[in-house]
Design a protein around this motif. Structure first.
Motif, PDB file in Angstrom:
ATOM      1  N   LYS A 333       0.829  -1.207   0.000  1.00 24.03           N
ATOM      2  CA  LYS A 333       0.000   0.000   0.000  1.00 24.03           C
ATOM      3  C   LYS A 333       0.861   1.254   0.000  1.00 24.03           C
ATOM      4  CE  LYS A 333      -3.253   2.438   3.044  1.00 24.03           C
ATOM      5  NZ  LYS A 333      -3.954   2.401   4.347  1.00 24.03           N
ATOM      6  N   GLY A 334       2.022   1.174   0.654  1.00 24.08           N
ATOM      7  CA  GLY A 334       2.877   2.340   0.783  1.00 24.08           C
ATOM      8  C   GLY A 334       2.468   3.196   1.958  1.00 24.08           C
ATOM      9  N   SER A 335       2.481   2.610   3.149  1.00 26.29           N
ATOM     10  CA  SER A 335       2.113   3.367   4.342  1.00 26.29           C
ATOM     11  C   SER A 335       2.870   2.831   5.544  1.00 26.29           C
ATOM     12  CB  SER A 335       0.609   3.291   4.612  1.00 26.29           C
ATOM     13  OG  SER A 335       0.235   1.979   4.987  1.00 26.29           O
ATOM     14  N   LEU A 336       2.942   3.655   6.557  1.00 29.21           N
ATOM     15  CA  LEU A 336       3.539   3.264   7.830  1.00 29.21           C
ATOM     16  C   LEU A 336       2.512   3.562   8.907  1.00 29.21           C
ATOM     17  CD1 LEU A 336       6.350   2.214   8.857  1.00 29.21           C
ATOM     18  CD2 LEU A 336       6.804   4.573   9.541  1.00 29.21           C
ATOM     19  N   SER A 337       1.973   2.511   9.499  1.00 29.63           N
ATOM     20  CA  SER A 337       0.958   2.671  10.541  1.00 29.63           C
ATOM     21  C   SER A 337       1.631   2.731  11.906  1.00 29.63           C
ATOM     22  CB  SER A 337      -0.036   1.503  10.512  1.00 29.63           C
ATOM     23  OG  SER A 337      -0.748   1.482   9.301  1.00 29.63           O
ATOM     24  N   VAL A 338       1.209   3.685  12.712  1.00 30.46           N
ATOM     25  CA  VAL A 338       1.751   3.847  14.065  1.00 30.46           C
ATOM     26  C   VAL A 338       0.575   3.893  15.033  1.00 30.46           C
ATOM     27  CG1 VAL A 338       3.172   5.246  15.596  1.00 30.46           C
ATOM     28  CG2 VAL A 338       3.719   5.131  13.148  1.00 30.46           C
ATOM     29  N   ARG A 339       0.689   3.138  16.114  1.00 32.78           N
ATOM     30  CA  ARG A 339      -0.344   3.115  17.152  1.00 32.78           C
ATOM     31  C   ARG A 339       0.220   3.687  18.454  1.00 32.78           C
ATOM     32  NH1 ARG A 339       0.059  -1.757  15.120  1.00 32.78           N
ATOM     33  NH2 ARG A 339       0.670  -2.734  17.079  1.00 32.78           N
ATOM     34  N   THR A 340      -0.666   4.039  19.373  1.00 32.02           N
ATOM     35  CA  THR A 340      -0.239   4.571  20.667  1.00 32.02           C
ATOM     36  C   THR A 340      -0.491   3.552  21.766  1.00 32.02           C
ATOM     37  OG1 THR A 340      -2.392   5.610  21.036  1.00 32.02           O
ATOM     38  CG2 THR A 340      -0.684   6.948  19.989  1.00 32.02           C
ATOM     39  N   ALA A 341       0.418   3.525  22.745  1.00 34.77           N
ATOM     40  CA  ALA A 341       0.262   2.639  23.898  1.00 34.77           C
ATOM     41  C   ALA A 341       0.585   3.337  25.211  1.00 34.77           C
ATOM     42  CB  ALA A 341       1.153   1.405  23.737  1.00 34.77           C
ATOM     43  N   LEU A 342       1.055   4.587  25.131  1.00 29.17           N
ATOM     44  CA  LEU A 342       1.373   5.377  26.323  1.00 29.17           C
ATOM     45  C   LEU A 342       0.811   6.772  26.144  1.00 29.17           C
ATOM     46  CD1 LEU A 342       5.145   4.432  26.860  1.00 29.17           C
ATOM     47  CD2 LEU A 342       3.209   3.632  28.230  1.00 29.17           C
ATOM     48  N   ASP A 370      -3.397   9.605   7.035  1.00 28.74           N
ATOM     49  CA  ASP A 370      -4.784   9.185   7.234  1.00 28.74           C
ATOM     50  C   ASP A 370      -5.052   9.235   8.733  1.00 28.74           C
ATOM     51  OD1 ASP A 370      -7.134   7.751   7.733  1.00 28.74           O
ATOM     52  OD2 ASP A 370      -6.799   6.350   6.089  1.00 28.74           O
ATOM     53  N   PHE A 371      -5.904  10.190   9.143  1.00 27.77           N
ATOM     54  CA  PHE A 371      -6.134  10.430  10.572  1.00 27.77           C
ATOM     55  C   PHE A 371      -7.487   9.908  11.035  1.00 27.77           C
ATOM     56  CE2 PHE A 371      -7.331  14.234   8.161  1.00 27.77           C
ATOM     57  CZ  PHE A 371      -8.635  14.426   8.549  1.00 27.77           C
ATOM     58  N   SER A 372      -8.121   9.047  10.246  1.00 26.58           N
ATOM     59  CA  SER A 372      -9.489   8.619  10.530  1.00 26.58           C
ATOM     60  C   SER A 372      -9.621   7.817  11.818  1.00 26.58           C
ATOM     61  CB  SER A 372     -10.047   7.804   9.357  1.00 26.58           C
ATOM     62  OG  SER A 372      -9.247   6.652   9.118  1.00 26.58           O
ATOM     63  N   LYS A 373      -8.517   7.246  12.316  1.00 22.54           N
ATOM     64  CA  LYS A 373      -8.597   6.403  13.514  1.00 22.54           C
ATOM     65  C   LYS A 373      -7.917   7.046  14.729  1.00 22.54           C
ATOM     66  CE  LYS A 373      -9.118   2.163  10.855  1.00 22.54           C
ATOM     67  NZ  LYS A 373      -8.601   0.800  10.557  1.00 22.54           N
ATOM     68  N   LEU A 374      -7.759   8.359  14.700  1.00 26.40           N
ATOM     69  CA  LEU A 374      -7.250   9.064  15.873  1.00 26.40           C
ATOM     70  C   LEU A 374      -8.274   9.012  17.004  1.00 26.40           C
ATOM     71  CD1 LEU A 374      -5.045  10.140  13.947  1.00 26.40           C
ATOM     72  CD2 LEU A 374      -5.397  12.412  14.950  1.00 26.40           C
ATOM     73  N   LYS A 375      -7.763   8.972  18.219  1.00 27.02           N
ATOM     74  CA  LYS A 375      -8.600   9.089  19.410  1.00 27.02           C
ATOM     75  C   LYS A 375      -8.638  10.559  19.845  1.00 27.02           C
ATOM     76  CE  LYS A 375      -9.195   4.581  20.232  1.00 27.02           C
ATOM     77  NZ  LYS A 375     -10.515   3.905  20.342  1.00 27.02           N
ATOM     78  N   SER A 376      -9.620  10.890  20.653  1.00 27.66           N
ATOM     79  CA  SER A 376      -9.705  12.251  21.161  1.00 27.66           C
ATOM     80  C   SER A 376      -8.458  12.581  21.984  1.00 27.66           C
ATOM     81  CB  SER A 376     -10.949  12.414  22.034  1.00 27.66           C
ATOM     82  OG  SER A 376     -11.072  13.750  22.479  1.00 27.66           O
ATOM     83  N   GLY A 377      -7.859  13.742  21.691  1.00 27.57           N
ATOM     84  CA  GLY A 377      -6.639  14.145  22.378  1.00 27.57           C
ATOM     85  C   GLY A 377      -5.367  13.742  21.666  1.00 27.57           C
ATOM     86  N   ASP A 378      -5.482  13.005  20.545  1.00 27.09           N
ATOM     87  CA  ASP A 378      -4.295  12.576  19.791  1.00 27.09           C
ATOM     88  C   ASP A 378      -3.735  13.724  18.949  1.00 27.09           C
ATOM     89  OD1 ASP A 378      -4.781  10.110  20.835  1.00 27.09           O
ATOM     90  OD2 ASP A 378      -5.150   9.104  18.915  1.00 27.09           O
ATOM     91  N   TYR A 379      -2.424  13.644  18.691  1.00 27.00           N
ATOM     92  CA  TYR A 379      -1.744  14.566  17.784  1.00 27.00           C
ATOM     93  C   TYR A 379      -0.882  13.743  16.824  1.00 27.00           C
ATOM     94  CZ  TYR A 379      -2.924  18.629  20.684  1.00 27.00           C
ATOM     95  OH  TYR A 379      -3.590  19.622  21.357  1.00 27.00           O
ATOM     96  N   GLY A 481      -5.243   4.560  19.522  1.00 23.43           N
ATOM     97  CA  GLY A 481      -5.494   5.164  18.225  1.00 23.43           C
ATOM     98  C   GLY A 481      -4.455   4.737  17.199  1.00 23.43           C
ATOM     99  N   LYS A 482      -4.657   5.153  15.952  1.00 15.18           N
ATOM    100  CA  LYS A 482      -3.742   4.767  14.875  1.00 15.18           C
ATOM    101  C   LYS A 482      -3.704   5.863  13.825  1.00 15.18           C
ATOM    102  CE  LYS A 482      -4.837   1.649  11.692  1.00 15.18           C
ATOM    103  NZ  LYS A 482      -4.427   1.529  10.294  1.00 15.18           N
ATOM    104  N   VAL A 483      -2.533   6.046  13.223  1.00 13.84           N
ATOM    105  CA  VAL A 483      -2.389   6.959  12.098  1.00 13.84           C
ATOM    106  C   VAL A 483      -1.574   6.244  11.020  1.00 13.84           C
ATOM    107  CG1 VAL A 483      -0.251   8.037  12.926  1.00 13.84           C
ATOM    108  CG2 VAL A 483      -1.762   9.312  11.385  1.00 13.84           C
ATOM    109  N   ASP A 484      -1.880   6.520   9.762  1.00 16.15           N
ATOM    110  CA  ASP A 484      -1.116   5.994   8.637  1.00 16.15           C
ATOM    111  C   ASP A 484      -0.359   7.139   7.980  1.00 16.15           C
ATOM    112  OD1 ASP A 484      -2.038   3.434   9.014  1.00 16.15           O
ATOM    113  OD2 ASP A 484      -3.661   3.611   7.553  1.00 16.15           O
ATOM    114  N   PHE A 485       0.983   7.029   7.958  1.00 14.68           N
ATOM    115  CA  PHE A 485       1.820   7.994   7.250  1.00 14.68           C
ATOM    116  C   PHE A 485       2.060   7.487   5.832  1.00 14.68           C
ATOM    117  CE2 PHE A 485       3.086   8.741  11.713  1.00 14.68           C
ATOM    118  CZ  PHE A 485       2.845  10.112  11.776  1.00 14.68           C
ATOM    119  N   MET A 486       1.957   8.387   4.842  1.00 17.81           N
ATOM    120  CA  MET A 486       2.118   8.003   3.444  1.00 17.81           C
ATOM    121  C   MET A 486       2.885   9.088   2.683  1.00 17.81           C
ATOM    122  SD  MET A 486      -1.820   6.682   2.822  1.00 17.81           S
ATOM    123  CE  MET A 486      -2.467   8.177   3.570  1.00 17.81           C
TER     124      MET A 486
END
Length: 507
Positions: A333-342, A370-379, A481-486
């Motif tokens: 797809k050409g993306s780097l997905s990053v999730r938060t755990a802290l 792609d910011f569609s899966k951000l949680k409230s308070g995410d940056y 939450g999750k973000v995809d960098f492309m």
């Protein structure tokens, strides 16, 4: 001349056959201790990293509110002796001196420690003995045990030179060599009457004799009174000598400089070179764009050189040690997905921030997310990383998304996003003649629109590195939450403004 145009401070350089190798300070960035290679001393490319994680401490991993900014891997010595490569450095966060050994630069590195803490150290192999030279203001020589585990019982230990009383910077940055039977100690210090880096050299017939010398290079290339000093010297296969030193260039960092070394009455004199070594134009860039679509590479060494320790392009380094379990590349797809755990409250404590060095005299970075899966308070977004950072990001507050531009103190502008799930952001910096300013943009209907205002950049001793472009994601309220960098696009100032820029900035 400037080499790389990037922040590669405290260089040490060696030659093995017809290949030159260089190691520089990488501080808190992981993977660390990057080795560059060159065939002409002018063009350099990435070869490998010595380690992916140094110790894995909480501070090295940005855990529990800790960090190692301004510390970490610092001012290594690089040597090749009897078929073995040696890299030695001290880390200020752990108070340890690390030694890495390998028969193959892209092979396995064996890690150990040298008992003691040796600031800006330099190894010297002299027949069947080995010494370490180190210190600040007072420069010492200590004979090491044969296995390099620590000082040798009853071995030589003495102070070689002293610069006590210097109100600015006393002698440090030691590099010692044995050349034609004599011992040469190169150091950096500042002029006493004002701040400016100056290179000095001292020599002796034996290691027990008095070291005698003087300043040998006091030059700024006409650039803002910023001196050039600290680094290694190396000879060419044809018998010429050069030094790779560095110059402070403001917020972009400390950039390597190639200097010619001439010998007059067996004493070195440094000059800016009038003629460069033969240039080789085929090399891999040290920074650049990334679509995150990687082709398979069959050869392990080629993979190591291209993709580094973590499977990403070698120009990327994480700010501190990453948590790879939270990062998922999609190479089709050409993306780097990053999730938060802290949870964290601001950018400099965000784990898994992916960085690249910034290019003098200026550069920019663009990223689509792609910011569609951000949680409230995410940056999530793009930043210029330093202590006094600035960033453009997408943030979510309840069910509303905003593009924000902010620095470490405040939000300078925010714009609501309606009906979109992706956005493209850009960070741009101008470092020419220490202008050191940044601006941020977002893409709307194919046009770039500035957000916020111009932000002044600084080289901060709190971080002790040049500014870097960074891709970041952190949570302030809830994890998961999750973000995809492309499609990360890296552009130099010439790419952005045209070739005329070469005529408008200092060399």
């Amino acid at each position: 001349m400037l080499l790389t145009g990037l922040d590669y401070p405290d260089p040490d350089v060696i030659r093995v056959n017809d290949i030159y190798y260089m190691v520089t300070t990488t501080m808190h960035f992981m993977p660390g201790c990057e080795i560059l290679q060159s065939r002409d001393l002018v063009h350099w490319e990435h070869l490998t990293y010595v380690y992916d994680v140094l110790d894995g401490t909480a501070a090295q991993a940005l855990q529990n509110g800790k960090n190692i900014y301004g510390k970490g891997m610092w001012a290594a010595t690089f040597r090749y002796h009897q078929g073995v490569f040696y890299i030695c450095f001290a880390a200020n966060d752990t108070g340890k001196t690390y030694l890495f050994r390998s028969n193959d630069l892209q092979g396995k590195w064996v890690r150990s420690q040298i008992q003691g803490f040796y600031h800006d150290s330099s190894l010297l192999f002299d027949d069947d003995k080995v010494y370490i030279v180190y210190g600040n203001r007072d420069i010492y020589l200590t004979e090491l045990a044969a296995d390099l585990s620590g000082p040798k019982d009853g071995g030589l230990h003495r102070m070689l030179i002293s610069d006590q009383g210097n109100p600015n910077l006393g002698y440090e940055g030691s590099h010692i060599y044995k050349i034609n039977g004599k011992y040469y100690l190169f150091c950096i210090h500042s002029k006493r009457e004002y701040w400016r880096r100056v290179e000095a050299c001292f020599f002796a017939e034996t290691l027990e004799d008095e070291f005698i010398g003087r300043d040998i290079f006091d030059e700024d290339m006409g650039y803002c009174h910023q001196g050039i000093a600290q680094g290694g010297i190396v000879d060419t296969p044809t018998g010429e000598w050069y030094a790779v030193l560095f110059q402070d260039r403001g917020a972009v960092g400390r950039i390597p400089v190639l200097v010619q070394v001439c010998w007059e009455n067996e004493f070195p004199v440094m000059r800016l070179p009038k003629q460069l070594p033969n240039e080789c134009t085929e090399y891999n860039a040290l920074c650049g764009s990334d679509d995150f679509i990687y082709s398979p590479v069959a050869d392990f060494k080629e993979m190591d050189q291209q993709y580094g320790c973590y499977g990403l392009k070698s120009m990327w380094q994480f700010n501190h040690a990453p948590d790879l379990s939270l990062i998922t590349p999609d190479r089709q797809k050409g993306s780097l997905s990053v999730r938060t755990a802290l949870l964290c409250n601001e950018l400099t404590q965000a784990r898994n921030t992916l960085t690249q060095r910034m290019q003098y005299p200026g550069c920019s970075g663009e990223i689509t997310l792609d910011f569609s899966k951000l949680k409230s308070g995410d940056y999530a977004g793009i930043c210029i990383l330093q202590e006094d950072y600035a960033m453009a990001a997408v943030t979510r507050r309840e069910d509303t998304y905003y593009i924000v531009m902010q620095n470490k103190d405040e939000i300078l502008e925010e714009i609501p996003i309606c009906g979109e799930q992706t956005v493209t952001l850009k960070a741009m910096a101008d470092f020419s003649h220490m202008k050191d300013v940044s601006t941020f943009y977002y893409l709307e209907h194919g046009q770039w629109k500035q957000i916020g205002k111009e932000h002044k950049l600084h080289f901060s001793l709190a971080h002790f590195t040049g500014c870097r472009l960074g891709l970041f994601y952190y949570a302030t309220k809830e994890i998961g939450g999750k973000v995809d960098f492309m499609n990360f696009i890296y552009k130099t100032m010439e790419d952005n403004y045209g070739k005329f820029i070469k005529e408008t900035v200092m060399p």
